[in-house]
Design a protein around this motif. Sequence first.
Motif, mmCIF file in Angstrom:
data_model
loop_
_atom_site.group_PDB
_atom_site.id
_atom_site.type_symbol
_atom_site.label_atom_id
_atom_site.label_comp_id
_atom_site.label_asym_id
_atom_site.label_seq_id
_atom_site.Cartn_x
_atom_site.Cartn_y
_atom_site.Cartn_z
ATOM 1 N N ARG A 194 2.355 1.712 -3.369
ATOM 2 C CA ARG A 194 1.346 2.127 -4.343
ATOM 3 C C ARG A 194 1.128 3.637 -4.288
ATOM 4 O O ARG A 194 1.063 4.304 -5.331
ATOM 5 C CB ARG A 194 0.042 1.382 -4.056
ATOM 6 N N HIS A 225 -9.096 -3.956 4.280
ATOM 7 C CA HIS A 225 -7.901 -4.661 3.819
ATOM 8 C C HIS A 225 -7.580 -5.720 4.865
ATOM 9 O O HIS A 225 -7.460 -5.407 6.053
ATOM 10 C CB HIS A 225 -6.701 -3.707 3.713
ATOM 11 N N TYR A 233 -5.480 4.952 6.996
ATOM 12 C CA TYR A 233 -5.549 3.520 7.259
ATOM 13 C C TYR A 233 -5.316 3.288 8.749
ATOM 14 O O TYR A 233 -4.423 3.875 9.335
ATOM 15 C CB TYR A 233 -4.464 2.758 6.492
ATOM 16 N N VAL A 279 -1.412 6.471 5.548
ATOM 17 C CA VAL A 279 -1.130 5.045 5.619
ATOM 18 C C VAL A 279 -0.752 4.647 7.030
ATOM 19 O O VAL A 279 -0.129 5.410 7.743
ATOM 20 C CB VAL A 279 -0.016 4.652 4.631
ATOM 21 N N LEU A 304 0.830 -1.204 0.000
ATOM 22 C CA LEU A 304 0.000 0.000 0.000
ATOM 23 C C LEU A 304 0.869 1.260 0.000
ATOM 24 O O LEU A 304 0.594 2.223 -0.721
ATOM 25 C CB LEU A 304 -0.921 0.010 1.225
#
Length: 241
Positions: A90, A205, A168, A226, A87
């Motif tokens: 990305r 996720h 996240y 993140v 992640l």
Amino acid sequence: MRGASIYHFARGLAARDLFTTRDLLRFAWGQALFRVSGTEQPQQINAARDAALAFVAGHGVDDLVDLCEGIYDDTMSDRIWEGARRLVERHLMAGERVWLVTATPVELADIIKRRLGLDGALGTVAETVDGVYTGRLVGDLLHGPAKAAAVEALAAREGVDLAHCTAYSDSSNDLPLLHSVGRPNAVNPDDALRAHALANGWPLHEFRTHRTALRVGIPAAAAGAVAGGLAVGVLRRRTRR
């Protein structure tokens, strides 16, 4: 991260004979509870904070940074979920800034930032005078509402609109942060966060099994944040020069 970073930090201190047997048992119990429940309890977090502050009091900042390097390499680096690494990559490949925000000491957060190639990190800050820790905090432990407040302050400094950011987290303790951004995501969530995410249609996720459990895709150009374990962060598209 598998488990809470603040507990792995405590384990690293104990492995270096810097905590007593009683401290080690308390942290071992806290980590066991975390694995069973998937949530970090306030009393466990406060115990970690108090013990860590008592340890660092009177020690030099440079000494702790050296210690954190070893703890990360020995105790934490192989506990970061591979899915979380993907992640991060990305978002970075999309030209976005990634920030780590965690309750663990800012010195350790900065090491994780450098090792993972992130743009920045926020963590709990211990007070220092002339390069020596006093045993007191600057502000609050970066946990729960304090984490959300830190991200809002960061966004204001960086000129970032949180409505265009992604966050996240794996913990319902981070709901204040998740509700402050436009694209909240649950990663390996505890039961309370999973239920909240499902009720609100948030992406899920799941890295604890071999299946891919990204329920809702993240656009490649999405700005956001993140996290892993207690770690949460903020990112936005890099300014094009």
